[in-house]
Design a protein around this motif. Structure first.
Motif, PDB file in Angstrom:
ATOM      1  N   GLU A  60       0.840  -1.185   0.000  1.00 31.88           N
ATOM      2  CA  GLU A  60       0.000   0.000   0.000  1.00 31.88           C
ATOM      3  C   GLU A  60       0.878   1.238   0.000  1.00 31.88           C
ATOM      4  O   GLU A  60       1.934   1.274   0.626  1.00 31.88           O
ATOM      5  CB  GLU A  60      -0.911  -0.017   1.225  1.00 31.88           C
ATOM      6  N   ASP A  61       0.436   2.247  -0.695  1.00 33.86           N
ATOM      7  CA  ASP A  61       1.148   3.523  -0.794  1.00 33.86           C
ATOM      8  C   ASP A  61       2.591   3.337  -1.266  1.00 33.86           C
ATOM      9  O   ASP A  61       3.518   3.952  -0.754  1.00 33.86           O
ATOM     10  CB  ASP A  61       1.140   4.269   0.551  1.00 33.86           C
ATOM     11  N   ASP A  63       5.267   3.664  -4.300  1.00 34.78           N
ATOM     12  CA  ASP A  63       5.523   4.351  -5.559  1.00 34.78           C
ATOM     13  C   ASP A  63       6.290   3.393  -6.467  1.00 34.78           C
ATOM     14  O   ASP A  63       7.475   3.135  -6.254  1.00 34.78           O
ATOM     15  CB  ASP A  63       6.316   5.628  -5.313  1.00 34.78           C
TER      16      ASP A  63
END
Length: 131
Positions: A60-61, A63
Protein backbone atom coordinates in the motif's frame (compact mmCIF):
# COMPACT_ATOMS: atom_id res chain seq x y z
CA UNK A 1 3.91 -33.64 -30.81
CA UNK A 2 5.26 -31.46 -28.01
CA UNK A 3 6.70 -28.10 -28.99
CA UNK A 4 10.35 -27.65 -28.18
CA UNK A 5 11.43 -24.53 -26.34
CA UNK A 6 13.72 -22.16 -28.13
CA UNK A 7 16.99 -21.09 -26.61
CA UNK A 8 15.64 -17.60 -25.86
CA UNK A 9 12.72 -19.09 -23.91
CA UNK A 10 15.03 -21.35 -21.90
CA UNK A 11 17.40 -18.47 -21.14
CA UNK A 12 14.39 -16.29 -20.24
CA UNK A 13 13.12 -18.89 -17.79
CA UNK A 14 16.54 -19.22 -16.17
CA UNK A 15 17.00 -15.44 -15.93
CA UNK A 16 13.48 -15.18 -14.45
CA UNK A 17 14.28 -17.76 -11.78
CA UNK A 18 17.66 -16.32 -10.86
CA UNK A 19 16.65 -12.64 -10.85
CA UNK A 20 13.63 -13.46 -8.68
CA UNK A 21 15.94 -15.22 -6.23
CA UNK A 22 18.44 -12.34 -6.27
CA UNK A 23 15.73 -9.74 -5.64
CA UNK A 24 14.22 -11.80 -2.85
CA UNK A 25 17.46 -12.68 -1.06
CA UNK A 26 20.48 -10.50 -1.85
CA UNK A 27 18.91 -7.27 -3.13
CA UNK A 28 16.60 -6.72 -0.15
CA UNK A 29 19.44 -7.12 2.31
CA UNK A 30 21.51 -4.62 0.34
CA UNK A 31 18.85 -1.89 0.10
CA UNK A 32 16.83 -2.43 3.24
CA UNK A 33 13.12 -2.84 3.85
CA UNK A 34 11.27 -3.00 0.54
CA UNK A 35 7.73 -3.84 -0.49
CA UNK A 36 7.11 -7.26 -1.96
CA UNK A 37 8.61 -7.37 -5.45
CA UNK A 38 7.96 -10.33 -7.73
CA UNK A 39 9.27 -11.00 -11.19
CA UNK A 40 6.23 -11.62 -13.38
CA UNK A 41 7.89 -12.08 -16.77
CA UNK A 42 11.20 -11.91 -18.59
CA UNK A 43 11.63 -11.32 -22.31
CA UNK A 44 15.06 -12.03 -23.77
CA UNK A 45 16.08 -10.67 -27.17
CA UNK A 46 16.84 -13.14 -29.95
CA UNK A 47 20.56 -12.46 -29.70
CA UNK A 48 20.43 -12.95 -25.90
CA UNK A 49 22.02 -9.55 -25.27
CA UNK A 50 19.05 -7.80 -23.62
CA UNK A 51 16.48 -8.90 -21.07
CA UNK A 52 13.31 -7.00 -20.23
CA UNK A 53 12.31 -7.88 -16.69
CA UNK A 54 8.72 -7.15 -15.68
CA UNK A 55 8.18 -6.85 -11.94
CA UNK A 56 5.02 -6.53 -9.90
CA UNK A 57 5.29 -4.40 -6.78
CA UNK A 58 2.85 -5.11 -3.96
CA UNK A 59 2.18 -2.86 -1.03
CA UNK A 60 0.00 0.00 0.00
CA UNK A 61 1.15 3.52 -0.79
CA UNK A 62 4.09 2.19 -2.79
CA UNK A 63 5.52 4.35 -5.56
CA UNK A 64 6.20 1.87 -8.35
CA UNK A 65 8.28 4.34 -10.34
CA UNK A 66 10.61 4.89 -7.38
CA UNK A 67 11.02 1.13 -6.91
CA UNK A 68 11.79 0.66 -10.62
CA UNK A 69 14.34 3.48 -10.36
CA UNK A 70 16.01 1.70 -7.43
CA UNK A 71 16.11 -1.54 -9.40
CA UNK A 72 17.60 0.29 -12.38
CA UNK A 73 20.28 1.77 -10.15
CA UNK A 74 21.11 -1.71 -8.82
CA UNK A 75 20.98 -3.53 -12.16
CA UNK A 76 24.79 -3.73 -12.30
CA UNK A 77 24.81 -5.48 -8.92
CA UNK A 78 21.98 -7.80 -9.98
CA UNK A 79 23.67 -8.53 -13.31
CA UNK A 80 26.98 -9.37 -11.60
CA UNK A 81 25.23 -11.88 -9.33
CA UNK A 82 23.36 -13.25 -12.34
CA UNK A 83 26.67 -13.76 -14.18
CA UNK A 84 27.93 -15.89 -11.29
CA UNK A 85 24.80 -18.08 -11.36
CA UNK A 86 24.25 -18.55 -15.10
CA UNK A 87 26.86 -20.11 -17.34
CA UNK A 88 26.71 -17.95 -20.44
CA UNK A 89 29.32 -16.35 -22.64
CA UNK A 90 27.64 -12.96 -22.25
CA UNK A 91 25.03 -12.10 -19.62
CA UNK A 92 22.18 -9.98 -21.02
CA UNK A 93 21.82 -6.28 -20.21
CA UNK A 94 18.91 -5.87 -17.79
CA UNK A 95 16.02 -3.42 -18.05
CA UNK A 96 13.27 -3.31 -15.41
CA UNK A 97 9.64 -2.46 -16.13
CA UNK A 98 6.65 -2.29 -13.81
CA UNK A 99 3.95 -4.85 -14.59
CA UNK A 100 0.62 -3.45 -13.48
CA UNK A 101 -1.53 -6.18 -15.01
CA UNK A 102 -2.01 -8.12 -11.75
CA UNK A 103 -2.87 -5.08 -9.65
CA UNK A 104 -5.17 -3.73 -12.39
CA UNK A 105 -6.86 -7.13 -12.61
CA UNK A 106 -7.44 -7.13 -8.85
CA UNK A 107 -8.82 -3.57 -9.00
CA UNK A 108 -11.22 -4.46 -11.83
CA UNK A 109 -12.29 -7.64 -10.04
CA UNK A 110 -13.09 -5.60 -6.91
CA UNK A 111 -15.11 -3.12 -8.98
CA UNK A 112 -17.10 -5.94 -10.60
CA UNK A 113 -17.75 -7.50 -7.18
CA UNK A 114 -19.01 -4.15 -5.85
CA UNK A 115 -21.35 -3.69 -8.82
CA UNK A 116 -22.70 -7.24 -8.47
CA UNK A 117 -23.29 -6.72 -4.74
CA UNK A 118 -25.12 -3.43 -5.38
CA UNK A 119 -27.19 -5.04 -8.12
CA UNK A 120 -28.16 -7.93 -5.83
CA UNK A 121 -29.06 -5.49 -3.05
CA UNK A 122 -31.21 -3.46 -5.46
CA UNK A 123 -32.85 -6.63 -6.76
CA UNK A 124 -33.58 -7.72 -3.18
CA UNK A 125 -35.09 -4.29 -2.40
CA UNK A 126 -37.33 -4.56 -5.48
CA UNK A 127 -38.58 -7.99 -4.37
CA UNK A 128 -39.29 -6.68 -0.85
CA UNK A 129 -41.32 -3.77 -2.27
CA UNK A 130 -43.40 -6.13 -4.43
CA UNK A 131 -44.39 -8.26 -1.47
Amino acid sequence: MAREFSRTERVGQQVHKEVASIIQNEYKHRVGDLPLITVSDVEVSRDLSYAKIYVTIYGEDVDGKAQIKQLDEAKGFIRSLLAKRIRMRAVPQLAFYEDKSITEGMRISNLVSEVVAKDEARHQDDEDEQQ
